[in-house]
Write a protein that holds these residues in place. Structure first.
Motif, PDB file in Angstrom:
ATOM      1  N   ILE A  81       0.808  -1.166  -0.062  1.00 38.61           N
ATOM      2  CA  ILE A  81       0.102   0.041   0.033  1.00 38.61           C
ATOM      3  C   ILE A  81       0.808   1.337   0.177  1.00 38.61           C
ATOM      4  O   ILE A  81       0.592   2.172  -0.714  1.00 38.61           O
ATOM      5  N   TYR A  82       1.928   0.923   0.737  1.00 36.05           N
ATOM      6  CA  TYR A  82       2.895   2.276   0.744  1.00 36.05           C
ATOM      7  C   TYR A  82       3.742   2.785  -0.395  1.00 36.05           C
ATOM      8  O   TYR A  82       3.721   3.703  -0.929  1.00 36.05           O
ATOM      9  N   MET A  83       3.972   1.564  -1.186  1.00 40.97           N
ATOM     10  CA  MET A  83       4.363   1.849  -2.410  1.00 40.97           C
ATOM     11  C   MET A  83       3.618   2.521  -3.501  1.00 40.97           C
ATOM     12  O   MET A  83       4.048   3.127  -4.332  1.00 40.97           O
ATOM     13  N   ILE A  84       2.323   1.707  -3.419  1.00 42.83           N
ATOM     14  CA  ILE A  84       1.118   2.413  -4.221  1.00 42.83           C
ATOM     15  C   ILE A  84       1.127   3.932  -3.974  1.00 42.83           C
ATOM     16  O   ILE A  84       1.091   4.786  -4.906  1.00 42.83           O
ATOM     17  N   PHE A  85       1.121   4.063  -2.933  1.00 38.23           N
ATOM     18  CA  PHE A  85       0.923   5.544  -2.467  1.00 38.23           C
ATOM     19  C   PHE A  85       2.203   6.409  -3.090  1.00 38.23           C
ATOM     20  O   PHE A  85       2.009   7.451  -3.342  1.00 38.23           O
ATOM     21  N   ASN A  86       3.487   5.777  -2.755  1.00 34.14           N
ATOM     22  CA  ASN A  86       4.402   6.337  -3.057  1.00 34.14           C
ATOM     23  C   ASN A  86       4.491   6.856  -4.743  1.00 34.14           C
ATOM     24  O   ASN A  86       5.192   7.907  -5.132  1.00 34.14           O
ATOM     25  N   LEU A  87       3.807   5.913  -5.565  1.00 32.15           N
ATOM     26  CA  LEU A  87       3.790   6.310  -6.880  1.00 32.15           C
ATOM     27  C   LEU A  87       3.054   7.682  -7.116  1.00 32.15           C
ATOM     28  O   LEU A  87       3.293   8.316  -8.004  1.00 32.15           O
ATOM     29  N   SER A  88       1.851   7.593  -6.203  1.00 28.03           N
ATOM     30  CA  SER A  88       1.106   8.852  -6.746  1.00 28.03           C
ATOM     31  C   SER A  88       1.908  10.138  -6.194  1.00 28.03           C
ATOM     32  O   SER A  88       1.759  11.311  -6.705  1.00 28.03           O
ATOM     33  N   LEU A  89       2.460  10.000  -4.704  1.00 28.65           N
ATOM     34  CA  LEU A  89       3.048  11.086  -4.383  1.00 28.65           C
ATOM     35  C   LEU A  89       4.319  11.564  -5.200  1.00 28.65           C
ATOM     36  O   LEU A  89       4.724  12.573  -5.508  1.00 28.65           O
ATOM     37  N   GLY A  90       5.082  10.573  -5.781  1.00 26.93           N
ATOM     38  CA  GLY A  90       6.195  10.771  -6.748  1.00 26.93           C
ATOM     39  C   GLY A  90       5.832  11.650  -7.980  1.00 26.93           C
ATOM     40  O   GLY A  90       6.559  12.376  -8.309  1.00 26.93           O
ATOM     41  N   ALA A  91       4.562  11.180  -8.604  1.00 27.64           N
ATOM     42  CA  ALA A  91       4.185  11.930  -9.745  1.00 27.64           C
ATOM     43  C   ALA A  91       3.539  13.253  -9.485  1.00 27.64           C
ATOM     44  O   ALA A  91       3.927  14.116  -9.959  1.00 27.64           O
ATOM     45  N   TYR A  92       2.918  13.235  -7.939  1.00 25.40           N
ATOM     46  CA  TYR A  92       2.658  14.777  -7.697  1.00 25.40           C
ATOM     47  C   TYR A  92       3.789  15.508  -7.341  1.00 25.40           C
ATOM     48  O   TYR A  92       3.980  16.775  -7.854  1.00 25.40           O
ATOM     49  N   LEU A  93       5.194  15.067  -6.915  1.00 26.86           N
ATOM     50  CA  LEU A  93       6.264  15.964  -6.450  1.00 26.86           C
ATOM     51  C   LEU A  93       6.848  16.100  -7.718  1.00 26.86           C
ATOM     52  O   LEU A  93       7.397  17.388  -7.901  1.00 26.86           O
ATOM     53  N   ILE A  94       6.899  15.223  -8.769  1.00 27.78           N
ATOM     54  CA  ILE A  94       7.596  15.510 -10.026  1.00 27.78           C
ATOM     55  C   ILE A  94       6.781  16.678 -11.088  1.00 27.78           C
ATOM     56  O   ILE A  94       7.377  17.437 -11.582  1.00 27.78           O
ATOM     57  N   GLY A  95       5.529  16.341 -10.951  1.00 27.64           N
ATOM     58  CA  GLY A  95       4.574  17.312 -11.494  1.00 27.64           C
ATOM     59  C   GLY A  95       4.817  18.912 -11.151  1.00 27.64           C
ATOM     60  O   GLY A  95       4.971  19.620 -12.098  1.00 27.64           O
ATOM     61  N   ASN A  96       4.728  19.000  -9.978  1.00 27.06           N
ATOM     62  CA  ASN A  96       4.826  20.272  -9.227  1.00 27.06           C
ATOM     63  C   ASN A  96       6.252  20.894  -9.816  1.00 27.06           C
ATOM     64  O   ASN A  96       6.344  22.202  -9.994  1.00 27.06           O
ATOM     65  N   MET A  97       7.335  20.061  -9.538  1.00 23.06           N
ATOM     66  CA  MET A  97       8.645  20.615  -9.649  1.00 23.06           C
ATOM     67  C   MET A  97       8.805  21.004 -11.366  1.00 23.06           C
ATOM     68  O   MET A  97       9.590  21.904 -11.670  1.00 23.06           O
ATOM     69  N   THR A  98       8.304  20.091 -12.348  1.00 25.09           N
ATOM     70  CA  THR A  98       8.264  20.310 -13.620  1.00 25.09           C
ATOM     71  C   THR A  98       7.675  21.527 -13.809  1.00 25.09           C
ATOM     72  O   THR A  98       8.212  22.550 -14.589  1.00 25.09           O
TER      73      THR A  98
END
Length: 847
Positions: free
Chosen positions: A297-314
């Motif tokens: 569950i944590y790794m699935i959450f990390n995928l969403s969190l990583g996409a959110y962080l990368i999108g914002n930084m982009t």
């Protein structure tokens, strides 16, 4: 800002008005919000900083620091409450961290940790009470709600229950619900609800123009990442701890048995971060099925969190480089265009320099078009006026125009930047726009093939105005000598603006004509004057012309054409001066006759009372006087005859006075004619007084006395010597009589009888009222004092005609019987003639 208060009938009423916009109807609310923003926009444009992106409601509310609230209602925008809110934000961060830590690593909360938790809960309990008294902004209407009942109802139906549950101490929960300590710790997770305050706090910082948006956004993303890692570490540890307690398999079995809580927290956080960053060293990994499920569950959450962080930084990165990319793309397209069409190197350099200057200006905050187009029109004008009015007032073309015209003019001006050696206007280019130099230097080249500057223009000069107003191609080339900022306006908008204000348009034309006439040798005006007259003579000008303009340029043909086209021959200018009166002053007899033939009013007076005939008489121009009188000019019905006569007497001009009487008819019919007679008597000129009386002026003085009785004042007039003046020459030495007194030479009084006789003048220079040399009545005032038991009592009175009368007045005022008058130095006064205006006198009963 709007404010809602309590009323008996339950209806809303806008009672408390803030400084801008409050008390308006719902239809006018948007206008009020715009007005509140004006000061902020002006500060932005003057400092060239980026504007705030706050919405209207938040800007309006935040600007209301002086909001008038009801009693016991807290203004949320005052500094004390804002400090309290910031303090609570630190407590929220601690509360969010500690509640997860207690769930994962603390079995029973006790000791110092329990005391600290209860102290934090106490602060939030105080905040719950304060919230019932804090005004808030209604997001749907923009109103600041200050009604206690409405504030309490909103809080009860929104956040009150969650705030109370998050404030309950763990000891109380264990007493009410006797269960395992772990369950109690889970119930304390409701304190995470307080994190909504942090979300609102960061949202406000992102909208604050005083904070760097990228920095605030990065801090927010880092905080989200750290909180997710802390949350996963605590949960992962508690799952492993439960398995160890049940003698099951767990990742904690690889941890030394005697390790402390801090060491296990660091290991849990280490596992959480390696999993979050997808590094996964594998030294600590889930063992039990529960740990594996949580890890999935944590790794699935990390995928969403990583996409959110990368999108914002982009987005942040792209936004910072967007302008650079656009500049590079535009530059590449310009280079390809120049090569494909075979443009010269000079043209290529000019294109690239212009694009580079635009990019540099935008990079340092000069995004004029992007900002101005998004501002309401009502706000644009005051902003632009504050930016451009000072430089526009320096332009010769707009001298003496009204402030209203300048206010409209600056709203159409737009700035444009030019690099060095850039051509602004080409030779024979159609007059599409004109330019005002805001900063920099521009050179003018008269020769189409030349390179030498014939004229240099600096700040406050204007370029292309002759071509715009005369509708002719520019006869010069304008080229920047250094980097310049120019304000430009198109021709159509400028002509439309002039047509809406005919008087200001006439002033502009006069300024232009005068400039061309005085600067015939300059490049700009060399051929403009002839072409301008050519257009005016044939009526081909698009400009609104006036009779004053035609008179000022001495153009008889143009005035004839304008009168034939229906212009009013009684056209007035500044201070109500008619065109006919201006023609008299300038001495233009042809235009004067033309105006008279078209029915101009020969007896029109301006606001100062002057009329054409009076101006002609002062000039002693017999031809103009005869021309005016032939068309009915006279002073018979004029209300200013008295002021004309006073001026003639003041300057000792008998010819002027005779002309006034000549064209005034019977002077006894005119009001206020006693003033000239009194002025003549004050000057002691027998000739003037005799002439006025023979001309019908009433010999009695028809002014009221100092008691305000309204009856004619029959007392003698005190003649006071006028100050020396160059206009008062030729006065006979025998026209004024003096008497020798203890104070030196003093003027004598003149009798107000119908026949003027200086020998009949009284020698009482201080008795009663006087007439000064301007014809104004004055009275001699003295200060009478009386010493009563070391206390000095004083009173200001008018000086009577004798010492006995003065002693009688003092006795009545002070309640004793004085017998003598003394100066403030103690000298005895035995003659009232030695008393002067403003003297201080002491009354005494000491024999």
């Amino acid at each position: 800002m709007l404010n809602r208060t309590d009323r008996r009938d339950g209806r809303r009423e806008n009672e408390n008005r803030a400084e801008m916009g409050r008390g308006l109807s719902s239809e006018d609310r948007s206008t009020a919000d715009n007005t509140v923003e004006t000061a902020g926009w002006l500060r932005f444009f003057k400092s060239n900083y980026r504007c705030s992106h706050l919405d209207l409601i938040e800007v309006n509310a935040a600007g209301t620091k002086k909001l008038e609230t009801a009693r016991y209602i807290i203004n949320p925008y005052v500094q004390p409450y804002r400090t309290w809110a910031i303090f609570l934000h630190f407590l929220v961060v601690y509360s969010a961290w500690i509640c997860l830590y207690e769930v994962g690593f603390v079995e029973v909360v006790k000791g110092d940790l329990a005391i600290l938790d209860n102290a934090v809960n106490a602060f939030f309990l105080i905040d719950i009470i304060l919230t019932f008294f804090v005004a808030y902004v209604d997001q749907s209407t923009g109103e600041v709600i200050t009604e206690k009942r409405v504030i309490a109802s909103r809080y009860i139906h929104s956040n009150l229950l969650n705030d109370i549950l998050s404030t309950l101490p763990s000891e109380l929960i264990r007493m009410v619900i006797p269960t395992e300590p772990f369950i109690v710790s889970l119930l304390s997770l409701v304190r995470l609800y307080r994190l909504r305050r942090i979300d609102i706090f960061f949202a406000g910082l992102e909208k604050d123009s005083n904070r760097n948006y990228v920095s605030v956004r990065c801090v927010r993303l880092i905080a989200i990442t750290l909180f997710a890692a802390h949350f996963a570490a605590c949960i992962f540890h508690v799952i492993g701890k439960k398995h160890v307690e049940k003698n099951g398999r767990s990742w904690l079995q690889e941890v030394p048995i005697n390790s402390g809580v801090l060491y296990r927290y660091v290991l849990s956080l280490y596992w959480s971060i390696t999993t979050l960053t997808t590094v996964g060293y594998g030294d600590y990994s889930p063992v039990s099925s529960e740990e594996m499920i949580f890890t999935i569950i944590y790794m699935i959450f990390n995928l969403s969190l990583g996409a959110y962080l990368i999108g914002n930084m982009t987005v942040l990165t792209v936004d910072r480089t967007r302008r650079t990319k656009e500049y590079r793309d535009n530059t590449d397209r310009a280079i390809k265009f120049a090569r494909k069409n075979g443009l010269t190197m000079e043209c290529r350099e000019q294109i690239l320099n212009s694009m580079q200057l635009t990019y540099r200006a935008d990079s340092v905050g000069f995004e004029y078009e992007d900002i101005i187009k998004n501002i309401p029109r009502a706000l644009k004008k005051p902003i632009l006026f504050s930016l451009f009015s000072e430089i526009v007032k320096k332009v010769y073309l707009f001298e003496n125009v009204s402030e209203e015209f300048l206010f409209q003019l600056v709203a159409h001006l737009k700035p444009r930047y030019y690099p060095e050696n850039e051509k602004v206007i080409l030779f024979n280019e159609p007059p599409a726009e004109f330019y005002i130099i805001n900063s920099g230097e521009v050179g003018l080249i008269a020769d189409p093939n030349g390179t030498t500057y014939d004229e240099k223009l600096v700040d406050g000069d204007i370029i292309g105005e002759i071509g715009v107003l005369c509708n002719r191609p520019h006869r010069f080339t304008a080229k920047t000598m250094v980097m310049c900022k120019l304000l430009w306006m198109d021709r159509i908008s400028f002509l439309d603006l002039i047509k809406t204000s005919i008087p200001d348009g006439s002033i502009i034309l006069e300024n232009l004509f005068e400039y061309m006439r005085k600067n015939r040798n300059k490049t700009v005006a060399e051929n403009g004057l002839k072409y301008f007259k050519y257009l005016l003579g044939r009526g081909k000008s698009d400009l609104p012309l006036s009779l004053h303009f035609a008179l000022n340029i001495r153009d008889y043909v143009l005035m004839q054409k304008l009168l034939k086209d229906g212009l009013n021959p009684n056209e007035t200018g500044k201070n109500g001066v008619s065109i006919l009166q201006t023609a008299v002053v300038t001495g233009d007899k042809d235009c004067l006759l033309l105006l008279l033939e078209h029915g101009a009013d020969v007896n029109h007076c301006d606001i100062e009372g002057s009329c054409p005939l009076w101006e002609a008489i002062q000039k002693r121009d017999e031809d103009i006087i005869s021309l005016l009188t032939d068309y009915g000019a006279n002073f018979v019905n004029s209300e200013n005859v008295s002021s004309y006569a006073c001026k003639a007497i003041k300057y000792q001009n008998m010819e002027l006075l005779e002309d006034i009487v000549k064209y005034s008819g019977d002077l006894s019919r005119h009001k206020g004619m006693s003033a000239p007679r009194e002025m003549a008597m004050a000057l002691g000129n027998v000739k003037f007084i005799s002439f006025l009386i023979k001309s019908g002026v009433n010999p009695d003085i028809a002014t009221t006395d100092e008691l305000g009785s309204g009856k004619p004042d029959k007392r003698p007039i005190v003649v006071v010597s006028p100050p020396p003046s160059k206009h008062m020459t030729g006065i006979a030495s025998g026209s004024r009589t003096y008497t020798e007194t203890a104070m030196g030479k003093r003027p004598v009084t003149l009798s107000s009888s119908s026949t003027f006789d200086p020998s009949a003048a009284s020698t009482s220079a201080s008795a009663g009222p006087g007439i000064d040399w301007t014809g104004r009545r004055f009275y001699i005032r003295v200060i009478i004092s009386y010493r009563d038991n070391q206390i000095i009592r004083s009173l200001v009175v008018l000086l009577p005609r004798s010492l006995e009368e003065l002693l009688r007045i003092g006795g009545q005022k002070f309640g004793f019987n004085p017998i003598k008058v003394l100066t403030k130095e103690g000298f005895l006064i035995d003659d009232i003639k030695v008393i002067r205006d403003g003297d201080q006198l002491f009354l005494s009963d000491d024999r």
